[in-house]
Design an enzyme around this catalytic site. Structure first.
Site, PDB file in Angstrom:
ATOM      1  N   TYR A  39       0.819  -1.249   0.075  1.00  0.00           N
ATOM      2  CA  TYR A  39      -0.080   0.055  -0.068  1.00  0.00           C
ATOM      3  C   TYR A  39       0.919   1.227  -0.086  1.00  0.00           C
ATOM      4  O   TYR A  39       1.672   1.376   0.914  1.00  0.00           O
ATOM      5  CB  TYR A  39      -0.976   0.086   1.074  1.00  0.00           C
ATOM      6  CG  TYR A  39      -1.632  -1.303   1.252  1.00  0.00           C
ATOM      7  CD1 TYR A  39      -2.318  -1.595   0.308  1.00  0.00           C
ATOM      8  CD2 TYR A  39      -1.700  -1.835   2.710  1.00  0.00           C
ATOM      9  CE1 TYR A  39      -3.481  -2.874   0.675  1.00  0.00           C
ATOM     10  CE2 TYR A  39      -2.671  -2.710   2.949  1.00  0.00           C
ATOM     11  CZ  TYR A  39      -3.485  -3.525   1.938  1.00  0.00           C
ATOM     12  OH  TYR A  39      -4.104  -4.490   2.073  1.00  0.00           O
ATOM     13  N   GLY A  40       0.698   2.136  -0.922  1.00  0.00           N
ATOM     14  CA  GLY A  40       1.627   3.190  -0.991  1.00  0.00           C
ATOM     15  C   GLY A  40       2.519   3.244  -2.162  1.00  0.00           C
ATOM     16  O   GLY A  40       3.142   4.234  -2.537  1.00  0.00           O
ATOM     17  N   THR A  42       5.678   1.174  -4.447  1.00  0.00           N
ATOM     18  CA  THR A  42       7.338   0.706  -4.702  1.00  0.00           C
ATOM     19  C   THR A  42       7.896   1.666  -3.822  1.00  0.00           C
ATOM     20  O   THR A  42       8.687   1.237  -3.018  1.00  0.00           O
ATOM     21  CB  THR A  42       7.681   0.779  -6.050  1.00  0.00           C
ATOM     22  OG1 THR A  42       6.621  -0.391  -6.681  1.00  0.00           O
ATOM     23  CG2 THR A  42       8.982   0.090  -6.246  1.00  0.00           C
ATOM     24  N   HIS A 430      23.357  31.362   5.940  1.00  0.00           N
ATOM     25  CA  HIS A 430      24.848  30.396   6.062  1.00  0.00           C
ATOM     26  C   HIS A 430      24.767  29.983   7.399  1.00  0.00           C
ATOM     27  O   HIS A 430      24.364  30.516   8.303  1.00  0.00           O
ATOM     28  CB  HIS A 430      25.895  31.785   5.947  1.00  0.00           C
ATOM     29  CG  HIS A 430      27.040  31.421   6.302  1.00  0.00           C
ATOM     30  ND1 HIS A 430      27.905  30.791   5.719  1.00  0.00           N
ATOM     31  CD2 HIS A 430      27.824  31.663   7.552  1.00  0.00           C
ATOM     32  CE1 HIS A 430      29.229  30.649   6.232  1.00  0.00           C
ATOM     33  NE2 HIS A 430      28.914  31.020   7.303  1.00  0.00           N
TER      34      HIS A 430
HETATM   35  C1  LIG Z   1      15.710   0.477  -5.508  1.00  0.00           C
HETATM   36  C2  LIG Z   1      15.123   1.389  -5.854  1.00  0.00           C
HETATM   37  C3  LIG Z   1      15.394   2.927  -5.582  1.00  0.00           C
HETATM   38  C4  LIG Z   1      14.579   3.969  -6.055  1.00  0.00           C
HETATM   39  N1  LIG Z   1      15.147   5.261  -5.887  1.00  0.00           N
HETATM   40  C5  LIG Z   1      14.180   6.288  -6.123  1.00  0.00           C
HETATM   41  C6  LIG Z   1      14.514   7.511  -5.613  1.00  0.00           C
HETATM   42  O1  LIG Z   1      15.152   7.588  -4.634  1.00  0.00           O
HETATM   43  N2  LIG Z   1      13.839   8.586  -6.310  1.00  0.00           N
HETATM   44  C7  LIG Z   1      12.980   8.403  -7.023  1.00  0.00           C
HETATM   45  O2  LIG Z   1      12.189   9.163  -7.349  1.00  0.00           O
HETATM   46  N3  LIG Z   1      12.611   7.261  -7.495  1.00  0.00           N
HETATM   47  C8  LIG Z   1      13.406   6.213  -7.162  1.00  0.00           C
HETATM   48  N4  LIG Z   1      12.952   4.754  -7.610  1.00  0.00           N
HETATM   49  C9  LIG Z   1      11.845   4.644  -8.757  1.00  0.00           C
HETATM   50  C10 LIG Z   1      10.658   4.644  -7.897  1.00  0.00           C
HETATM   51  O3  LIG Z   1      10.760   3.982  -7.276  1.00  0.00           O
HETATM   52  C11 LIG Z   1       9.537   4.459  -9.372  1.00  0.00           C
HETATM   53  O4  LIG Z   1       9.815   5.110 -10.341  1.00  0.00           O
HETATM   54  C12 LIG Z   1       8.115   4.424  -8.622  1.00  0.00           C
HETATM   55  O5  LIG Z   1       7.770   3.882  -7.425  1.00  0.00           O
HETATM   56  C13 LIG Z   1       6.974   4.118  -9.671  1.00  0.00           C
HETATM   57  O6  LIG Z   1       5.645   4.364  -9.254  1.00  0.00           O
HETATM   58  P1  LIG Z   1       4.570   4.064  -9.878  1.00  0.00           P
HETATM   59  O7  LIG Z   1       3.643   4.948  -9.480  1.00  0.00           O
HETATM   60  O8  LIG Z   1       4.898   3.740 -11.573  1.00  0.00           O
HETATM   61  O9  LIG Z   1       4.118   2.646  -9.525  1.00  0.00           O
HETATM   62  P2  LIG Z   1       4.516   1.814  -7.939  1.00  0.00           P
HETATM   63  O10 LIG Z   1       4.786   2.322  -7.167  1.00  0.00           O
HETATM   64  O11 LIG Z   1       5.444   0.899  -8.619  1.00  0.00           O
HETATM   65  O12 LIG Z   1       3.161   0.698  -7.910  1.00  0.00           O
HETATM   66  C14 LIG Z   1       2.566  -0.081  -8.510  1.00  0.00           C
HETATM   67  C15 LIG Z   1       1.747  -1.069  -7.622  1.00  0.00           C
HETATM   68  O13 LIG Z   1       1.026  -1.787  -8.750  1.00  0.00           O
HETATM   69  C16 LIG Z   1       0.924  -3.106  -7.959  1.00  0.00           C
HETATM   70  N5  LIG Z   1       0.355  -3.978  -8.971  1.00  0.00           N
HETATM   71  C17 LIG Z   1       1.209  -4.558 -10.038  1.00  0.00           C
HETATM   72  N6  LIG Z   1       0.534  -5.392 -10.600  1.00  0.00           N
HETATM   73  C18 LIG Z   1      -0.661  -5.580 -10.016  1.00  0.00           C
HETATM   74  C19 LIG Z   1      -1.783  -6.122 -10.429  1.00  0.00           C
HETATM   75  N7  LIG Z   1      -1.741  -6.857 -11.399  1.00  0.00           N
HETATM   76  N8  LIG Z   1      -2.862  -6.083  -9.630  1.00  0.00           N
HETATM   77  C20 LIG Z   1      -3.049  -5.425  -8.672  1.00  0.00           C
HETATM   78  N9  LIG Z   1      -1.829  -4.750  -8.300  1.00  0.00           N
HETATM   79  C21 LIG Z   1      -0.836  -4.777  -8.893  1.00  0.00           C
HETATM   80  C22 LIG Z   1       2.114  -3.338  -7.148  1.00  0.00           C
HETATM   81  O14 LIG Z   1       2.172  -4.226  -6.084  1.00  0.00           O
HETATM   82  C23 LIG Z   1       2.638  -1.829  -6.706  1.00  0.00           C
HETATM   83  O15 LIG Z   1       2.110  -1.754  -5.397  1.00  0.00           O
HETATM   84  C24 LIG Z   1      13.471   3.724  -7.114  1.00  0.00           C
HETATM   85  C25 LIG Z   1      13.381   2.494  -7.353  1.00  0.00           C
HETATM   86  C26 LIG Z   1      14.163   1.336  -7.157  1.00  0.00           C
HETATM   87  C27 LIG Z   1      13.674  -0.246  -7.422  1.00  0.00           C
END
Ligand SMILES: Cc1cc2nc3c(=O)[nH]c(=O)nc-3n(C[C@H](O)[C@H](O)[C@H](O)COP(=O)(O)OP(=O)(O)OC[C@H]3O[C@@H](n4cnc5c(N)ncnc54)[C@H](O)[C@@H]3O)c2cc1C
Length: 444
Positions: A39-40, A42, A430
């Protein structure tokens, strides 16, 4: 069959923000999230926030197991807060279930209680991205190979860690684990790290990472992974020679691809691109009139703030004056959180040259910035590409403490066409890292 005004598949940054906005406008919204630990999305659970929390605590010298505990407490708190921010809204519902398409109109959800078919006036896909695991002998069957999400949950600190890939995620993990005390080797098929950054900054960062004890094998190819009693054995080729190393864990950080894995889009008429990204127009609508795709899944830059900006576009189209599109997204910064961080925006010198622009370069070492010395980390440098005539910033790279804060001011200046001379003349508090701009832009 239940029908909703809006269905959002995936509880990511764009999805949750859109859900709250639609519900606050009195619209009915169903958010479908397959994983109760997500929830919330990645970022807060398994990516941006936990990694930065661990990086900061590693740099503070906090022991790995304690840092892991602090990280877990933080993510649990944020997850709960994020859940209620949507679920507590009067017209919003969160359903924990796997979503798949049966056709353009129908979504089927599956949870412990069974299957249900749903339809909606509007469907928003926000399912994020998933790691790319290269096809290497033994990699899929090993018990010691991890992608970033699984790595973050390892209870034991790997004594010997091999990182495959030298992009931002690979380098952030390498730097963090080295701070925690792991012996780290990075295998890269490239010639250098941070190939898209200014070369002198990338070279300086490489020196610093090596000084922190991290080993690099450039232009190397991992060919075999084999589990052993003690951990795993990795075989790689470099300059025509075969090398064999032992390790406790292998982190695979070779990029991420749009996550459409469970959606069964082949049952719909939604069009995909060459990298399985969902194709969208300037308003983030797919070729199917009532379906949008937001965040990583549409193949845009993989950042949380881009997913948030995707929300702004769709929200403006649905509830605003319809003026906002992808065309409004001009420049935006990105950061690799090393020690210190590298933040950059806009053009590099090489890009300005290729474009035939009339540019000027200004550089400055970080060591002269008082706050860098106050913090005790004078590593790094500033490099800026200016328009020779207008003194507007065409691009900038900051390798310094708090680079990720200073770059936001540069981003605003670039978008609002504020010349560097104005930034150089500002009164800054500063000691702060921002006041470096007084010196950097002093003699233009
Ligand atoms: C290790 C790491 C570090 C990162 N650090 C940064 C950072 O410092 N700054 C930054 O801006 N970005 C960072 N990123 C990138 C960032 O995390 C992603 O760009 C962002 O979270 C993408 O969000 P989103 O809205 O696309 O979907 P997400 O937040 O990925 O959400 C997708 C959701 O869909 C759900 N889901 C998928 N398929 C289904 C389905 N079939 N049915 C129901 N639910 C489903 C998943 O469980 C998930 O909860 C990082 C990524 C990683 C891997």
């Amino acid at each position: 069959m239940r029908h909703f005004e809006n269905i959002i598949v995936g509880f990511g940054k764009a999805g949750k923000t859109l859900a709250a906005s639609l519900a606050n406008h009195g619209q009915e919204v169903l958010v479908i999230e397959k994983d109760s630990h997500m929830y919330g999305g990645t970022c807060i659970n398994v990516a941006c926030l936990p990694t930065k929390n661990l990086i900061i605590n590693a740099q503070k010298g906090i022991e790995y197991s304690q840092a892991l505990e602090i990280k877990n407490q933080m993510t649990a708190k944020l997850r709960n807060k994020n859940y209620h921010k949507v679920a507590d809204l009067k017209t919003a519902t969160v359903l924990t279930a796997d979503a798949e398409f049966l056709d353009d109109q129908t979504i089927q959800v599956t949870d412990e209680s069974g299957k249900e078919q749903l339809t909606a006036d509007r469907i928003f896909i926000n399912t994020g991205s998933t790691p790319i695991i290269p096809d290497i002998e033994g990699i899929n069957t090993s018990n010691h190979v991890f992608a970033s999400r699984e790595m973050l949950d390892r209870q034991q600190l790997a004594k010997k860690l091999v990182v495959l890939g030298s992009g931002p995620i690979g380098l952030e993990f390498a730097s963090m684990y080295a701070e925690f005390g792991s012996q780290v080797l990075v295998l890269s098929n490239g010639k250098q790290i941070l190939a898209r950054e200014e070369p002198e900054v990338a070279a300086m960062a490489l020196d610093d990472l090596q000084a922190d004890g991290i080993d690099f094998a450039f232009e190397s190819q991992l060919t075999k992974v084999k589990d052993t009693e003690a951990g795993l054995q990795l075989t790689y080729q470099q300059a025509g020679q075969e090398h064999v190393v032992q390790a406790d864990a292998l982190l695979v950080a070779t990029g991420r691809r749009p996550n459409i894995d469970d959606l069964h889009l082949e049952r719909t008429t939604i069009e995909l691109g060459d990298h399985s990204e969902i194709l969208v127009d300037d308003q983030l609508k797919t070729n199917v009139d009532h379906i949008w795709a937001l965040g990583d899944v549409n193949g845009g830059p993989q950042f949380t703030y881009i997913s948030l900006d995707d929300f702004r576009i769709v929200n403006n189209q649905l509830l605003g004056d319809h003026s906002r599109t992808l065309a409004n997204r001009t420049v935006y910064p990105h950061t690799t959180f090393l020690n210190p961080a590298i933040s950059s925006i806009g053009l590099t010198e090489a890009q300005a040259k290729t474009q035939g622009l009339n540019y000027q370069i200004v550089t400055m070492p970080t060591a002269g910035v008082p706050k860098a010395n106050v913090i005790g980390n004078p590593r790094g440098m500033y490099k800026v590409v200016l328009d020779q005539d207008t003194k507007e910033i065409l691009g900038m790279t900051i390798y310094a403490e708090e680079a990720y804060e200073t770059i936001n001011l540069i981003s605003l200046a670039m978008q609002q066409h504020v010349p560097a001379t104005v930034l150089g003349d500002q009164i800054y508090a500063h000691p702060t890292m921002t006041e470096a701009l007084n010196d950097l832009f002093a003699n233009l």
